[in-house]
Design a protein around this motif. Structure first.
Motif, mmCIF file in Angstrom:
data_model
loop_
_atom_site.group_PDB
_atom_site.id
_atom_site.type_symbol
_atom_site.label_atom_id
_atom_site.label_comp_id
_atom_site.label_asym_id
_atom_site.label_seq_id
_atom_site.Cartn_x
_atom_site.Cartn_y
_atom_site.Cartn_z
ATOM 1 N N GLY A 171 0.817 -1.198 0.000
ATOM 2 C CA GLY A 171 0.000 0.000 0.000
ATOM 3 C C GLY A 171 0.850 1.246 0.000
ATOM 4 O O GLY A 171 2.018 1.194 -0.354
ATOM 5 N N PRO A 172 0.219 2.334 0.439
ATOM 6 C CA PRO A 172 -1.136 2.371 0.993
ATOM 7 C C PRO A 172 -2.188 2.263 -0.103
ATOM 8 O O PRO A 172 -1.996 2.720 -1.216
ATOM 9 N N ASP A 173 -3.269 1.634 0.262
ATOM 10 C CA ASP A 173 -4.370 1.418 -0.660
ATOM 11 C C ASP A 173 -5.571 2.233 -0.185
ATOM 12 O O ASP A 173 -5.963 2.117 0.991
ATOM 13 N N PRO A 174 -6.167 3.050 -1.057
ATOM 14 C CA PRO A 174 -7.263 3.921 -0.609
ATOM 15 C C PRO A 174 -8.498 3.169 -0.126
ATOM 16 O O PRO A 174 -9.273 3.705 0.663
ATOM 17 N N ARG A 175 -8.678 1.937 -0.546
ATOM 18 C CA ARG A 175 -9.826 1.147 -0.075
ATOM 19 C C ARG A 175 -9.510 0.446 1.241
ATOM 20 O O ARG A 175 -10.286 0.504 2.193
ATOM 21 N N TRP A 176 -8.361 -0.270 1.316
ATOM 22 C CA TRP A 176 -8.077 -1.147 2.441
ATOM 23 C C TRP A 176 -7.332 -0.474 3.585
ATOM 24 O O TRP A 176 -7.585 -0.790 4.755
ATOM 25 N N THR A 177 -6.423 0.419 3.300
ATOM 26 C CA THR A 177 -5.622 1.018 4.373
ATOM 27 C C THR A 177 -6.485 1.717 5.422
ATOM 28 O O THR A 177 -6.263 1.513 6.621
ATOM 29 N N PRO A 178 -7.474 2.526 5.041
ATOM 30 C CA PRO A 178 -8.309 3.145 6.086
ATOM 31 C C PRO A 178 -9.013 2.113 6.971
ATOM 32 O O PRO A 178 -9.131 2.307 8.186
ATOM 33 N N GLN A 179 -9.464 1.007 6.380
ATOM 34 C CA GLN A 179 -10.127 -0.034 7.166
ATOM 35 C C GLN A 179 -9.151 -0.705 8.126
ATOM 36 O O GLN A 179 -9.483 -0.965 9.290
ATOM 37 N N VAL A 180 -7.950 -1.005 7.634
ATOM 38 C CA VAL A 180 -6.940 -1.627 8.488
ATOM 39 C C VAL A 180 -6.559 -0.673 9.613
ATOM 40 O O VAL A 180 -6.467 -1.079 10.780
ATOM 41 N N LEU A 181 -6.347 0.600 9.289
ATOM 42 C CA LEU A 181 -5.984 1.581 10.325
ATOM 43 C C LEU A 181 -7.068 1.670 11.398
ATOM 44 O O LEU A 181 -6.751 1.747 12.596
#
Length: 181
Positions: free
Chosen positions: A44-54
């Motif tokens: 990443g960072p990936d705009p879809r997954w990174t916010p969810q993981v964070l």
């Protein structure tokens, strides 16, 4: 994402659901001694997954190491800054995630590592990556030396859940539990 046991090597890939399921037992290895587990989040960072993981990491009070590609860091500097603001560690994962880097010239390897370091540092607002993870584990003596010359330690993994194959949270958790030493 990858899971690393012991300090500071880890390896297990995790989707957000898997992080949620595993996180009560996961902390930075440095916090839990030799039986500690580190989580690494790759590519990443990936705009879809990174916010969810964070968000899941925040909810569980867990810190991780984010292995970022230069291209993704440059494209999403706000996410890199958010990763840093949350107290996570940065890792250089090359510019383009070329898993055949170990079969290419030393000049190419150097450029991939050093350009990614610059791109990640710029995107983060000045925070440098502490680690270097070769794409696909394709380390070479030269790539290790280049990373070390910039103060980055090599980062491998112990468990690879192959979350990129989307096996589902239950399978990811089972793999982590089965393969941790």
């Amino acid at each position: 994402a990858d899971v690393v046991s012991g300090a500071p090597q880890a390896g297990a890939s995790a989707t957000p659901a898997a992080v949620e399921r595993v996180s009560p037992t996961i902390a930075h290895a440095s916090d839990a001694g030799p039986r500690g587990v580190n989580i690494t989040i790759d590519d990443g960072p990936d705009p879809r997954w990174t916010p969810q993981v964070l968000e899941l990491l925040r909810e569980e009070g867990v810190k991780a190491t984010f292995c970022l590609t230069g291209i993704q860091a440059q494209a999403h500097p706000g996410l890199v800054k958010e990763i840093v603001a949350d107290g996570h560690v940065l890792c250089d994962h090359s510019v383009s995630h070329d898993t055949a880097m170990d079969r290419k010239s030393e000049a190419y390897q150097s450029k991939e590592i050093l350009d990614a370091e610059r791109m990640i540092t710029e995107a983060s607002g000045g925070v440098r990556p502490l680690y270097y993870r070769a794409p696909g584990g394709a380390f070479t003596p030269h790539s290790r030396a280049v990373a070390a010359s910039r103060g980055m330690r090599p980062l491998g993994w112990n468990v690879d859940t192959k979350d990129f194959e989307q096996p589902g949270a239950d399978s990811i958790v089972e793999t982590v539990q089965r393969e941790l030493p």
